[in-house]
Design a protein around this motif. Structure first.
Motif, short mmCIF file in Angstrom:
data_model
loop_
_atom_site.label_atom_id
_atom_site.label_comp_id
_atom_site.label_asym_id
_atom_site.label_seq_id
_atom_site.Cartn_x
_atom_site.Cartn_y
_atom_site.Cartn_z
N ARG A 78 57.73 14.97 38.09
CA ARG A 78 56.43 14.52 38.59
C ARG A 78 55.60 15.67 39.12
NH1 ARG A 78 60.12 10.94 40.32
NH2 ARG A 78 60.20 11.84 42.40
N SER A 79 56.24 16.70 39.61
CA SER A 79 55.51 17.83 40.17
C SER A 79 56.34 19.10 39.99
CB SER A 79 55.22 17.60 41.65
OG SER A 79 56.40 17.78 42.41
N PRO A 80 55.69 20.26 40.14
CA PRO A 80 56.44 21.52 40.04
C PRO A 80 57.55 21.61 41.08
CG PRO A 80 54.08 21.94 39.98
CD PRO A 80 54.27 20.47 40.30
N VAL A 81 57.34 21.01 42.25
CA VAL A 81 58.36 21.06 43.29
C VAL A 81 59.61 20.33 42.82
CG1 VAL A 81 58.91 20.38 45.66
CG2 VAL A 81 56.65 21.28 45.11
N ASP A 82 59.44 19.19 42.15
CA ASP A 82 60.59 18.45 41.62
C ASP A 82 61.38 19.32 40.64
OD1 ASP A 82 58.78 15.31 41.35
OD2 ASP A 82 59.85 16.19 43.05
N ALA A 83 60.70 20.10 39.85
CA ALA A 83 61.37 20.95 38.87
C ALA A 83 62.28 21.96 39.56
CB ALA A 83 60.35 21.67 37.99
N LEU A 84 61.90 22.38 40.76
CA LEU A 84 62.70 23.37 41.47
C LEU A 84 63.98 22.77 42.05
CD1 LEU A 84 59.95 25.54 43.17
CD2 LEU A 84 61.30 26.04 41.13
N ALA A 85 64.20 21.49 41.85
CA ALA A 85 65.47 20.87 42.24
C ALA A 85 66.48 20.95 41.10
CB ALA A 85 65.23 19.42 42.64
N ASP A 86 66.04 21.39 39.94
CA ASP A 86 66.91 21.46 38.76
C ASP A 86 67.80 22.70 38.87
OD1 ASP A 86 67.03 20.44 35.67
OD2 ASP A 86 67.31 22.62 35.83
N GLN A 87 69.11 22.49 38.92
CA GLN A 87 70.05 23.59 39.11
C GLN A 87 70.04 24.59 37.95
OE1 GLN A 87 71.61 24.39 42.00
NE2 GLN A 87 70.27 22.76 42.69
N GLU A 88 69.84 24.10 36.74
CA GLU A 88 69.79 25.01 35.59
C GLU A 88 68.58 25.93 35.71
OE1 GLU A 88 69.46 25.02 30.72
OE2 GLU A 88 69.96 23.14 31.74
N LEU A 89 67.43 25.36 36.07
CA LEU A 89 66.22 26.17 36.25
C LEU A 89 66.42 27.19 37.36
CD1 LEU A 89 63.28 26.84 35.63
CD2 LEU A 89 62.63 25.04 37.25
N LEU A 90 67.00 26.76 38.48
CA LEU A 90 67.24 27.69 39.58
C LEU A 90 68.18 28.82 39.16
CD1 LEU A 90 67.56 25.27 42.61
CD2 LEU A 90 65.62 26.71 41.99
N SER A 91 69.15 28.51 38.34
CA SER A 91 70.07 29.53 37.84
C SER A 91 69.32 30.56 37.00
CB SER A 91 71.17 28.87 37.01
OG SER A 91 72.01 29.84 36.45
N HIS A 92 68.39 30.10 36.17
CA HIS A 92 67.59 31.02 35.34
C HIS A 92 66.66 31.87 36.20
CE1 HIS A 92 69.24 29.29 31.78
NE2 HIS A 92 68.56 28.15 31.87
N ILE A 93 66.05 31.25 37.21
CA ILE A 93 65.17 32.00 38.12
C ILE A 93 65.98 33.08 38.83
CG2 ILE A 93 63.86 31.83 40.27
CD1 ILE A 93 62.91 29.05 39.26
N ASP A 94 67.16 32.71 39.31
CA ASP A 94 68.04 33.66 39.99
C ASP A 94 68.39 34.83 39.08
OD1 ASP A 94 69.75 34.44 42.25
OD2 ASP A 94 71.40 33.92 40.91
N ALA A 95 68.78 34.52 37.85
CA ALA A 95 69.15 35.58 36.90
C ALA A 95 67.96 36.50 36.62
CB ALA A 95 69.67 34.96 35.60
N LEU A 96 66.78 35.92 36.45
CA LEU A 96 65.58 36.72 36.18
C LEU A 96 65.27 37.65 37.34
CD1 LEU A 96 62.99 37.36 34.56
CD2 LEU A 96 61.93 35.43 35.76
N LEU A 97 65.29 37.12 38.55
CA LEU A 97 64.94 37.95 39.70
C LEU A 97 65.98 39.03 39.96
CD1 LEU A 97 63.48 35.21 42.05
CD2 LEU A 97 62.24 37.05 40.90
N ARG A 98 67.24 38.71 39.79
CA ARG A 98 68.28 39.73 39.99
C ARG A 98 68.20 40.82 38.92
NH1 ARG A 98 73.36 37.98 43.00
NH2 ARG A 98 72.84 35.99 43.95
N ALA A 99 67.95 40.41 37.68
CA ALA A 99 67.86 41.39 36.59
C ALA A 99 66.64 42.29 36.72
CB ALA A 99 67.84 40.67 35.25
N SER A 100 65.58 41.80 37.34
CA SER A 100 64.35 42.60 37.44
C SER A 100 64.37 43.54 38.65
CB SER A 100 63.12 41.70 37.48
OG SER A 100 63.15 40.83 38.59
N ASP A 101 65.41 43.49 39.46
CA ASP A 101 65.46 44.35 40.64
C ASP A 101 65.47 45.84 40.28
OD1 ASP A 101 65.55 44.76 43.46
OD2 ASP A 101 67.70 45.15 43.29
#
Length: 106
Positions: free
Chosen positions: A4-27
Motif C-alpha cells: 500500500r505504501s513504500p513504508v510497507d515495502a520496507l517490511a519485506d525481509q528479502e528487500l531489506l536483505s538486498h538493501i543491506d547487501a547494496l549498502l555494504r558493497a558500496s562502502d
C-alpha cells in the motif's frame, strides 16, 4: 505482492536483505571517492555536491551501525547522522526556506 505504501515495502525481509547487501558493497567505493575528494581539497557547494556528501555519510554511518543493529534501525540511525551534519542540515534548511518562499510568493 503489492504494498500500500513504500513504508510497507520496507517490511519485506528479502528487500531489506538486498538493501543491506547494496549498502555494504558500496562502502569501499564510497571510501575511495571521499578519500579522493579530500585529496583534492573538495568542499561541498550547492545541492549536488551536498547530495554526494550525504550519500557517502549515509553509507558510512549505515555500515557502522549495522554492526550492532538490524537493517531498519541502521537506516534510521544513519539518516539521523546525515541530517545532523552541519553541511547537510544547512542545505536542507536552505531548500526548505526556498520552498516556503516560493509557496508564499516571495
Amino acid at each position: 505482492m503489492h504494498y500500500r505504501s513504500p513504508v510497507d515495502a520496507l517490511a519485506d525481509q528479502e528487500l531489506l536483505s538486498h538493501i543491506d547487501a547494496l549498502l555494504r558493497a558500496s562502502d569501499p567505493p564510497f571510501d575511495r571517492v571521499m578519500t579522493r575528494l579530500v585529496e583534492l581539497d573538495w568542499k561541498p557547494s550547492g545541492q549536488g555536491s551536498a547530495f554526494v556528501l550525504a550519500l557517502a555519510l549515509f553509507n558510512k554511518a549505515y555500515v557502522k551501525h549495522r554492526e550492532d543493529s538490524d537493517v531498519m534501525e541502521s537506516v534510521r540511525l544513519a539518516q539521523a547522522e546525515v541530517l545532523a551534519h552541519p553541511v547537510i542540515s544547512k542545505v536542507v534548511a536552505q531548500t526548505a526556506g526556498s520552498a516556503v518562499d516560493s509557496a508564499v510568493g516571495v
